[in-house]
Scaffold this motif. Structure first.
Motif, short mmCIF file in Angstrom:
data_model
loop_
_atom_site.label_atom_id
_atom_site.label_comp_id
_atom_site.label_asym_id
_atom_site.label_seq_id
_atom_site.Cartn_x
_atom_site.Cartn_y
_atom_site.Cartn_z
N ARG A 111 62.26 71.84 119.53
CA ARG A 111 63.46 71.10 119.95
C ARG A 111 64.64 72.05 120.10
O ARG A 111 65.43 71.92 121.05
N LYS A 112 64.77 73.01 119.20
CA LYS A 112 65.85 73.99 119.30
C LYS A 112 65.76 74.78 120.59
O LYS A 112 66.75 75.00 121.29
N ASN A 113 64.56 75.21 120.94
CA ASN A 113 64.32 75.95 122.18
C ASN A 113 64.67 75.11 123.39
O ASN A 113 65.34 75.56 124.34
N ALA A 114 64.25 73.83 123.37
CA ALA A 114 64.53 72.93 124.49
C ALA A 114 66.02 72.67 124.64
O ALA A 114 66.57 72.64 125.74
N SER A 115 66.70 72.46 123.50
CA SER A 115 68.14 72.20 123.54
C SER A 115 68.90 73.41 124.07
O SER A 115 69.86 73.28 124.85
N PHE A 116 68.49 74.59 123.65
CA PHE A 116 69.14 75.80 124.14
C PHE A 116 68.98 75.93 125.65
O PHE A 116 69.95 76.23 126.37
N MET A 117 67.76 75.72 126.16
CA MET A 117 67.52 75.83 127.60
C MET A 117 68.36 74.81 128.38
O MET A 117 68.87 75.11 129.45
N LYS A 118 68.50 73.62 127.84
CA LYS A 118 69.26 72.57 128.52
C LYS A 118 70.74 72.93 128.62
O LYS A 118 71.37 72.72 129.66
N ASN A 119 71.28 73.48 127.54
CA ASN A 119 72.73 73.66 127.46
C ASN A 119 73.24 75.06 127.78
O ASN A 119 74.42 75.23 128.05
N GLU A 120 72.35 76.05 127.77
CA GLU A 120 72.82 77.42 127.90
C GLU A 120 72.32 78.14 129.15
O GLU A 120 72.88 79.16 129.53
N ILE A 121 71.27 77.63 129.78
CA ILE A 121 70.68 78.35 130.90
C ILE A 121 70.89 77.56 132.20
O ILE A 121 70.41 76.44 132.35
N ALA A 122 71.60 78.16 133.13
CA ALA A 122 71.89 77.50 134.41
C ALA A 122 70.62 77.40 135.24
O ALA A 122 69.77 78.29 135.22
N GLY A 123 70.49 76.28 135.96
CA GLY A 123 69.38 76.12 136.89
C GLY A 123 68.13 75.56 136.27
O GLY A 123 67.13 75.36 136.96
N VAL A 124 68.13 75.32 134.96
CA VAL A 124 66.96 74.77 134.27
C VAL A 124 67.31 73.34 133.83
O VAL A 124 68.22 73.13 133.05
N ASP A 125 66.57 72.38 134.35
CA ASP A 125 66.89 70.96 134.12
C ASP A 125 65.98 70.37 133.05
O ASP A 125 64.94 69.77 133.34
N VAL A 126 66.35 70.57 131.80
CA VAL A 126 65.62 69.99 130.67
C VAL A 126 66.26 68.65 130.34
O VAL A 126 67.44 68.59 129.97
N THR A 127 65.51 67.58 130.49
CA THR A 127 66.07 66.24 130.27
C THR A 127 66.13 65.91 128.78
O THR A 127 65.44 66.52 127.94
N ASP A 128 66.93 64.89 128.44
CA ASP A 128 67.00 64.43 127.05
C ASP A 128 65.64 63.89 126.59
O ASP A 128 65.29 64.01 125.41
N GLU A 129 64.90 63.30 127.53
CA GLU A 129 63.58 62.77 127.18
C GLU A 129 62.66 63.90 126.72
O GLU A 129 61.86 63.72 125.79
N ILE A 130 62.74 65.03 127.38
CA ILE A 130 61.93 66.18 126.98
C ILE A 130 62.31 66.63 125.57
O ILE A 130 61.45 66.88 124.71
N ILE A 131 63.59 66.73 125.30
CA ILE A 131 64.05 67.17 123.98
C ILE A 131 63.56 66.23 122.89
O ILE A 131 63.11 66.67 121.81
N GLN A 132 63.62 64.92 123.17
CA GLN A 132 63.21 63.94 122.16
C GLN A 132 61.73 63.99 121.84
O GLN A 132 61.30 63.52 120.79
N ARG A 133 60.94 64.56 122.71
CA ARG A 133 59.50 64.63 122.45
C ARG A 133 59.16 65.67 121.38
O ARG A 133 58.06 65.65 120.82
N TYR A 134 60.07 66.58 121.10
CA TYR A 134 59.82 67.60 120.08
C TYR A 134 60.26 67.08 118.71
O TYR A 134 61.36 66.53 118.58
N PRO A 135 59.44 67.24 117.68
CA PRO A 135 59.85 66.82 116.33
C PRO A 135 61.11 67.57 115.90
O PRO A 135 61.27 68.77 116.18
#
Length: 594
Positions: free
Chosen positions: A521-545
């Motif tokens: 989840r930490k990795n997914a949240s970082f990619m969503k908020n810190e890396i331009a051009g990468v579209d990580v949705t909230d649904e993806i983040i919620q799938r990680y414990p």
């Protein structure tokens, strides 16, 4: 008499430099085009001087008449151009002299990732003013390429029967600021039916221009132009000054150019009426009738690829999905972990290893040098990413030559991420060109240096761009300049996959879908908020414990990757894997879906 009728029987002598002659004559650093409205008498005087020297064509004082160089709004630019046209008309009144509307390059002030249709539109509007005012000749001069002017030329030629002259500026070695050779530039211009005359101006003196033309085997129905500088300037009190008093040498070289087949001759920076008087007195302007029925457009022979996509010797694409894996070069000199990952992938039937070029503008080991070390260590096919941020055309060409002699034949060419804002005060971006411009350079080098073993290159796709039609246009443009494949940004949802599918259907491009198995989840949240051009949705983040174990996080990443493969397997030509922290062992589990 039209210019075409004149050129059927005669060489055409043009005027010389307006800008440097103006600066020297009036001892000023002001932009000469401002004189169209502020000092019209000066403009008239220079036109008359060149006509009296023997010029049969004068150019309007409008080389820098655009919104950027005049720092003006469009209304003021239009006023400036119309004033310049009237001054030229007044100068040739009752004389059999041709007038060419002069158009120079408009500096591109947009960011590298911004569409520059506005430039093409301004070129068209400038050309339209000349046409409306009855000017029948346009000269586009001192250009490094035709990137933004071809649309304007095509549009203006549809509405007006104009004679179009296209002139490029190259250095002593025959290369433009865009890194393209004179041979390539002239061949491309010769293939454009709307262009009537092609050639070179500025950049070099008459001796070097003579040498450059001597290396260009150009057989074309276009009229040929040569307008060299008087020589080379020296800096004096911060100004570029031409001290050349070399009219005899200039005339000698211009005579050689005329004898070699140049049809339109004159001068650029440093030349003045004395240069034009010398060549108009010395040249035999008579020439044989040019016949388009005898001469044809230059044909650019298509080279045959002998090493194909991703190092396949027979030039064919494997039936299975192609697999590319990205290995990020380290930020230090310790490459042990990357070497371990590469050796692991050697046994996983991976088609190519790719190496990003200091992504996010932060220093890492050079992508080409890293790729070469891995190639030697593992024997695998490698593909460094090459971005346009850090090197100019000279350095890029050197880099590509070096890659080729080290048996690296695959490149991913991208514009590149900007430098972080905190570093911009001390570190400067180059961005001499964008990815399309660099692809042109590699295409040119393939024909000039690597005809038997050409570089195979591809580009990137950003399926998350808000206006997908703009991205499709970019993909098509890259394909036009030789891009053979595309790697997408990581795909994380069915919507993402559908957008890539639409790009595929619209372009027919060979596409490897990006797969990034996030590991927590930490990795997914970082990619969503810190890396331009990468579209990580909230649904993806919620799938990680929220507090999952390493194994639990990896399992979610693998599951999502498999889903993306299911969404895309009917159209994807392959997959481009990027594993956080080089966790390449995840590929074993993911590939069970392939």
């Amino acid at each position: 008499m039209t210019i075409q009728e004149y050129l059927q029987r005669n060489k055409l002598i043009t005027d010389g430099s307006f800008g440097t002659y103006y600066a020297g004559k009036y001892q000023t650093d002001e932009i000469p085009e401002a004189a169209n409205t502020e000092h019209p008498d000066r403009v008239s005087s220079i036109h008359h001087s060149y006509i009296d020297a023997g010029a049969r064509l004068i150019r309007t004082n409008t080389f820098a008449s655009n919104t950027v160089l005049l720092s003006s709004d469009w209304a003021s630019v239009e006023q400036n151009i119309r004033a310049a046209i009237q001054l030229a008309k007044d100068a040739v009144k009752s004389k059999d002299i041709f007038i060419a509307g002069d158009i120079g390059p408009i500096p591109d002030t947009s960011s590298p990732n911004t569409e520059t249709d506005l430039l093409a539109e301004e070129y068209y509007q400038i050309a339209r003013i000349f046409a409306e005012e009855g000017i029948q000749i346009l000269t586009f001069e001192t250009f490094p390429d035709m990137e933004h002017i071809l649309p304007a030329i095509s549009r203006i030629k549809k509405g007006y029967p104009l004679f179009i002259m296209m002139q490029f500026c190259v250095d002593q070695f025959g290369y433009s600021a865009s890194g393209l050779s004179a041979k390539k530039l002239l061949e491309e211009a010769a293939s454009v039916p709307e262009i009537d005359a092609i050639g070179l101006n500025c950049g070099v003196g008459p001796g070097h221009m003579n040498q450059i033309y001597g290396k260009v085997d150009l057989h074309s129905d276009k009229y040929l132009i040569a307008l060299p500088n008087a020589g080379y300037p020296k800096r004096l009190r911060g100004r570029q000054i031409f001290f050349n008093n070399n009219t005899d040498y200039f005339t000698e070289k211009m005579t050689e150019l005329s004898t070699a087949g140049i049809d339109i001759l004159g001068g650029c920076c440093g030349t003045n009426p004395s240069f034009i008087k010398a060549i108009s007195s010395a040249l035999d302007i008579r020439q044989s009738v040019k016949s388009a029925s005898i001469l044809s457009h230059t044909e650019v022979e298509a080279y045959k690829k002998k090493s194909g996509f991703f190092c396949q010797e027979d030039g064919t694409v494997k039936d299975k999905k192609l697999i590319a894996v990205e290995l990020a070069p380290p930020v230090s000199a310790n490459d042990e972990k990357l070497l371990e990952a590469a050796h692991f992938l050697r046994n996983e039937d991976v088609d190519v290893l790719t190496f990003p070029d200091s992504p996010s503008g932060r220093t890492r080991i050079d992508s080409v040098l890293m790729a070469e070390k891995i190639r030697r260590s593992t024997g695998m096919c490698v593909m460094p990413h090459i971005c346009c941020r850090d090197k100019n055309a000279i350095a890029m060409r050197s880099l590509i030559l070096g890659a080729h002699i080290n048996d690296i034949h695959n490149l991913l060419i991208i514009t590149g991420d900007p430098i972080p804002s905190l570093a911009r005060q001390t570190v400067k971006s180059v961005f001499n060109f964008d990815s399309v411009g660099l692809m042109k350079i590699v295409r040119d080098m393939n024909q000039e240096y690597f005809p038997d073993a050409p570089m195979v290159y591809g580009g990137a796709i950003n399926q998350g761009r808000r206006n997908l039609e703009v991205e499709i246009k970019r993909v098509k443009r890259k394909m036009e300049v030789g891009a053979e494949f595309f790697l997408t940004q990581p795909v994380f949802s069915k919507n993402d996959a559908d957008r890539v599918r639409y790009i595929k259907e619209s372009t027919g491009a060979r596409i490897l879908c990006g797969i990034m198995p996030l590991i927590s989840r930490k990795n997914a949240s970082f990619m969503k908020n810190e890396i331009a051009g990468v579209d990580v949705t909230d649904e993806i983040i919620q799938r990680y414990p929220e507090h999952g174990t390493k194994e639990e996080g990896e399992a979610v990443g693998v599951a999502i990757a498999r889903e993306i493969i299911e969404y895309t397997k009917d159209f994807a030509d392959g997959y481009y894997f990027s594993f956080p922290f080089n966790r390449v062992h995840l590929l074993k589990e993911i590939r069970k879906s392939l």
